[in-house]
Design an enzyme around this catalytic site. Structure first.
Site, PDB file in Angstrom:
ATOM      1  N   ASP A 128       0.840  -1.195   0.000  1.00 45.63           N
ATOM      2  CA  ASP A 128       0.000   0.000   0.000  1.00 45.63           C
ATOM      3  C   ASP A 128       0.884   1.257   0.000  1.00 45.63           C
ATOM      4  O   ASP A 128       2.118   1.150  -0.054  1.00 45.63           O
ATOM      5  CB  ASP A 128      -0.916  -0.035   1.232  1.00 45.63           C
ATOM      6  CG  ASP A 128      -2.281   0.593   0.980  1.00 45.63           C
ATOM      7  OD1 ASP A 128      -2.369   1.499   0.121  1.00 45.63           O
ATOM      8  OD2 ASP A 128      -3.250   0.185   1.640  1.00 45.63           O
TER       9      ASP A 128
ATOM     10  N   SER B 199       0.266  -0.047  -5.036  1.00 50.34           N
ATOM     11  CA  SER B 199      -0.674   1.083  -4.981  1.00 50.34           C
ATOM     12  C   SER B 199      -0.025   2.350  -5.510  1.00 50.34           C
ATOM     13  O   SER B 199      -0.557   3.448  -5.308  1.00 50.34           O
ATOM     14  CB  SER B 199      -1.157   1.284  -3.540  1.00 50.34           C
ATOM     15  OG  SER B 199      -1.890   0.177  -3.091  1.00 50.34           O
TER      16      SER B 199
ATOM     17  N   ASP C 169     -10.605   2.989  -3.240  1.00 48.73           N
ATOM     18  CA  ASP C 169     -10.961   1.718  -2.627  1.00 48.73           C
ATOM     19  C   ASP C 169     -12.440   1.439  -2.867  1.00 48.73           C
ATOM     20  O   ASP C 169     -13.273   2.339  -2.769  1.00 48.73           O
ATOM     21  CB  ASP C 169     -10.736   1.767  -1.115  1.00 48.73           C
ATOM     22  CG  ASP C 169      -9.269   1.747  -0.737  1.00 48.73           C
ATOM     23  OD1 ASP C 169      -8.418   1.611  -1.632  1.00 48.73           O
ATOM     24  OD2 ASP C 169      -8.979   1.884   0.472  1.00 48.73           O
TER      25      ASP C 169
END
Length: 438
Positions: free
Chosen positions: A159, A191, A220
């Site tokens: 992430d 990400s 998301d």
């Protein structure tokens, strides 16, 4: 944390992290089960032992994936997401799984998943902290990559919270380099672009493709139809920039499948599954497989739609028509012959006026022009329409917020294997938006 020698640093700088990606993995979009959307960061195992992020939850889901037919149709990864860690590293700088919720450690959980014939995925963050505030990889990249390899991890999601987007062009390739240096093949989910887009930067997709197996472009997903619609719109409205980046080994990731949760109706669930297949998206379920209703389980296990998603050509589909709430999406698939492709076609009804909409169009208007015709099948209704010529007009009835997805296979005895198809340009004329005259 381990330190690099000056020689190694100079070598990496000269190579430009060039060895970071080609790991031979993700030749088709990854499929599996992921905890985040359904179970989030529930760490309260005292009061909610059945639903907290724990060793028990992941072993249970691995069992169900195998025992209830998900593995048989292609779902193979069991992926841990955020909130699996202790809040601090140990005295040697190593990541430590939460001692109460993962009492046996990650190697034991990985071994269990592998014993089921499945693969094991884990989550970390290119930042000082994960999005939920647990330790990130900055300052520990080589160490953490080696630790994941020692745990026999097969898939790493990295992430981008608590990190500077301007540093990601260096940081994501660097972590990928360390992953490859371990000698263990691990899918690399990034990400990278989405955080740069949020920061007003233009991601360097040439580099992203070289270093990541899949990546997030947009928000998301949440447990709602509104969220799914915004993702569909984003991919349709930005397809000229997005579509060319997808292909075997490197995929755009519109986020998890939420089929079977609380926010989507049956029709909307069918729509998400169909459009994700057209998008050549990773199929990562995030649902409680213990309580999923049979009709939603059937959507997730629809092998004919999974086959579209997993088509070996790896060409991402496009929205080719949009007018008054009706959209048509098309994806080239195998089999192919000369310059002709087979196609998956999805008719999407974005209207909410309460009655199904009729859509009538010839195959030729959809860009299907092979003179020998196409064998056409409805992938949800299992209706075989037989062989239709390009001049044939087909009529489908699409429910509100629903979808009809057809597979149109070239009707010829001389179809080529996927490694013999001609060069394909995503901006080819068959994919230009059609006039509003269907």
């Amino acid at each position: 944390m381990r330190s690099w020698s000056v020689v190694a640093l100079l070598l990496v700088a000269a190579l430009g992290w060039s060895s970071a990606l080609e790991n031979g993995l993700a030749r088709t979009p990854p499929m599996g089960w992921l905890a985040w959307e359904r179970f989030r960061c529930n760490t309260d195992c005292k009061n909610d032992p059945d639903n907290c992020i724990s060793d028990r939850l992941f072993r249970t889901m691995a069992d169900i994936v195998v025992n209830e037919g998900y593995a048989a149709v292609g779902y193979e990864y069991i992926n841990v997401d955020d909130c699996w860690l202790e809040k601090e590293r140990d005295i040697n700088g190593n990541l430590v799984p939460d001692r109460e919720r993962f009492p046996y450690g990650m190697k034991s959980l990985s071994n269990y998943v592998h014993s089921k014939g499945l693969k094991f995925g884990i989550y970390e963050d290119y930042g000082n902290y994960t999005c939920a505030g647990y330790p990130g990889v900055i300052g520990y990249m080589e160490n953490d990559a080696a630790q994941f390899a020692a745990w026999d991890v097969d898939y790493v999601k990295l992430d981008g919270c608590y990190a500077h987007p301007s540093e990601m062009d260096q940081g994501y390739p660097e972590f990928g380099f360390h992953m490859n240096q371990t000698g263990r093949q691990m899918i690399y989910s990034c990400s990278w672009p989405v955080y740069q887009i949020y920061a007003g930067m233009q991601p360097n997709f040439t580099a992203i493709i070289q270093h990541c197996n899949l990546w997030r472009n947009f928000d998301d997903i949440q447990d709602s139809w509104a969220s799914v619609e915004t993702i569909i719109d984003y991919y349709g409205n930005n397809q000229d920039a997005i579509v060319p980046n997808a292909g075997p080994g490197h995929w755009n990731d519109p986020d998890m499948l939420i089929v079977g949760n609380f926010g989507l109706s049956y029709e909307q669930s069918k729509t998400q599954m169909a459009i994700w297949a057209i998008l050549a998206a990773p199929l990562l379920m995030s649902v409680d497989l213990r309580t999923i209703r049979p009709e939603y389980k059937a959507i997730l296990q629809n092998k004919k739609i999974i086959d579209v998603d997993q088509d070996p050509l790896g060409i991402q589909g496009r929205r080719i028509y949009k007018h008054k709430g009706i959209e048509i999406w098309a994806r080239p698939i195998t089999p192919v012959y000369q310059n002709y492709y087979s196609y998956a076609i999805a008719f999407l009804n974005r209207r909410t006026d309460g009655t199904p909409s009729d859509v009538s169009v010839t195959l030729k208007e959809l860009g299907l022009q092979y003179p020998g015709g196409y064998r056409v099948e409805d992938l949800y209704e299992d209706v075989d329409y037989g062989v239709l010529t390009p001049q044939t007009k087909i009529k489908v009835k699409v429910n509100p917020s629903g979808v009809v997805i057809l597979r149109c296979d070239l009707q010829t005895d001389d179809v080529y294997a996927s490694n013999q198809y001609s060069a394909y340009s995503p901006l080819d004329q068959v994919f230009k938006v059609r006039p509003n005259s269907f």
